[in-house]
Design an enzyme around this catalytic site. Sequence first.
Site, PDB file in Angstrom:
ATOM      1  N   PRO A  16     -24.067 -29.040 -16.815  1.00  0.00           N
ATOM      2  CG  PRO A  16     -22.194 -29.007 -18.198  1.00  0.00           C
ATOM      3  CD  PRO A  16     -23.619 -29.457 -18.149  1.00  0.00           C
ATOM      4  CB  SER A 263     -22.892 -20.567 -25.749  1.00  0.00           C
ATOM      5  OG  SER A 263     -22.247 -21.427 -26.661  1.00  0.00           O
ATOM      6  CE  LYS A 264     -24.897 -24.631 -19.543  1.00  0.00           C
ATOM      7  NZ  LYS A 264     -25.605 -25.590 -18.738  1.00  0.00           N
ATOM      8  NE  ARG A 265     -24.549 -24.268 -28.835  1.00  0.00           N
ATOM      9  CZ  ARG A 265     -25.476 -23.783 -28.014  1.00  0.00           C
ATOM     10  NH1 ARG A 265     -26.019 -24.566 -27.126  1.00  0.00           N
ATOM     11  NH2 ARG A 265     -25.845 -22.520 -28.065  1.00  0.00           N
TER      12      ARG A 265
END
Length: 505
Positions: A16, A263-265
């Site tokens: 995504p 970050s994405k996380r």
Amino acid sequence: MSKPVRVRFAPSPTGPLHLGGVRTALYNYLFAKKSNGTFIIRVEDTDEKRFVEGAQEYIFESLKWCGIMPTEGPGLGGDKGPYVQSERRDLYRPYMEQLVENGSAYYAFDTPEDLEAMREQAKKMGLPNWQYNAVTRSSMKNSLSLSKEEVQKRLDNGDPYTVRMKMPRNTDVKFEDAIRGWVTVNTNNLDDKVLFKESGMPTYHLANIVDDHLMEISHVIRGEEWLPSAPLHVLLYEAFGWDAPVFAHLPLILRPDGNGKLSKRDGDRLGFPVFPIDWMSPNNEKYTGYREQGYFPEAFVNMLAFLGWNPGTNQEIFSLEELVESFSLERVGKSGARFDPDKTKWFNQQYLRETDNSVLADLLEPYLKEAGISADKSHVERVCGVMKERATFIPDLFEESKFFFQDITDYDEKTVRKKWKEDTGGLLGELKDGFVALDSFGHDEVEGAFSAVLNKNEIGFGKLGPALRLAVTGKGMGPSLFDICEIVGKDKVLERIDIALEKFA
Ligand code: GLU
């Protein structure tokens, strides 16, 4: 005459789109619009191993939600397509051959096992960061170290090979970045990057340069994480004998505490979304998006615009048109931009306040329906008019406004405890008599009757206001009580006072 502005957003469909990616798209969009240029989307899917099903669709849907759609790209038209790199596959080979022929690149026949062995050996010798470069390439199997005949034999034989950039030794590569100014990098820190893979697919670096050239890209606006690749890209333009576009590397987006890149996380872990819209990963992990959290796309975009750019004035609320008008790369900063979840909410609150009551009423409709409430639109609009000051999201607006449409089931306990005194019942009863006598029940009349009770008993607002609010709304706080009474209406207000008197007196 200067070249027409053509910029591209070039996501890889590997998952995504993170909000940093949306910001890159936004700045490209703003820059293109501001310069009467063209905004292009190119899908960079040369890394087959990292391809994620559904990611491309997700990227398009996100841009659409934000209202920043490109006008050239897959499914959008434009005469420089195809705009998906895997569909351009056959086009890259001649460019790779051109680089080998002119001595800028070379064939490398080393197998993954050879490379691994080399790394291991180097590690044992105390060199943990072995690189394929100007120093080591002569001891590897490539078209620079092997004889011409041997190379030809291997090629004729169909031996697998990659093509690597022949990075010059100890050379300063210089380029002017529109945001960072002059950047100089010495090639001794750079390795001989793979440009063309065994599979016959170019790597990101080669495909990116060839496509930017063929698509006549004038400015490359992308995240700071690509800055280390820029010297290689500059050298590739030189190797082809092409003019390089202007580079502009956007600052990183940092975590709220300033500690490192967002970050994405980080998303759900830090309690706020990092994605524009919900994403369901192929292994069924769900990540929340701003859209589903109830954000207005305009507020989300406004917030994103300020992550790295500022207009140089105090104005904070900008429509997309105003952003186009004010945007410039000169006002994009170099240093990391800290993401602020509270400020993000603040933007949404400002947009909610500015939204027409009639639009808000439409947005509230599904919530009312689900709660089994049917109300005239004009009534809902009036409710929105008084309540919108205090809400950040549409669901809040609904929760806070329920008492206009439904009987009160919960009374704020703290208010009952602190504000319902021995004499409260008597005062509220007196107020009720005053209300009964009113012919019209508008804000001013309600206030008049209320003030009369205060004056007669020589008391302040705090002796009666909280009790009336508790009776009519069940809450301890809220917007103008007299406005609320007017909208709830005389009959209901009287009824609710009776209920409260019975309950608490
Ligand atoms: N495909 C790269 C990415 O995923 C694009 C980098 C660039 O804009 O050159 O971000």
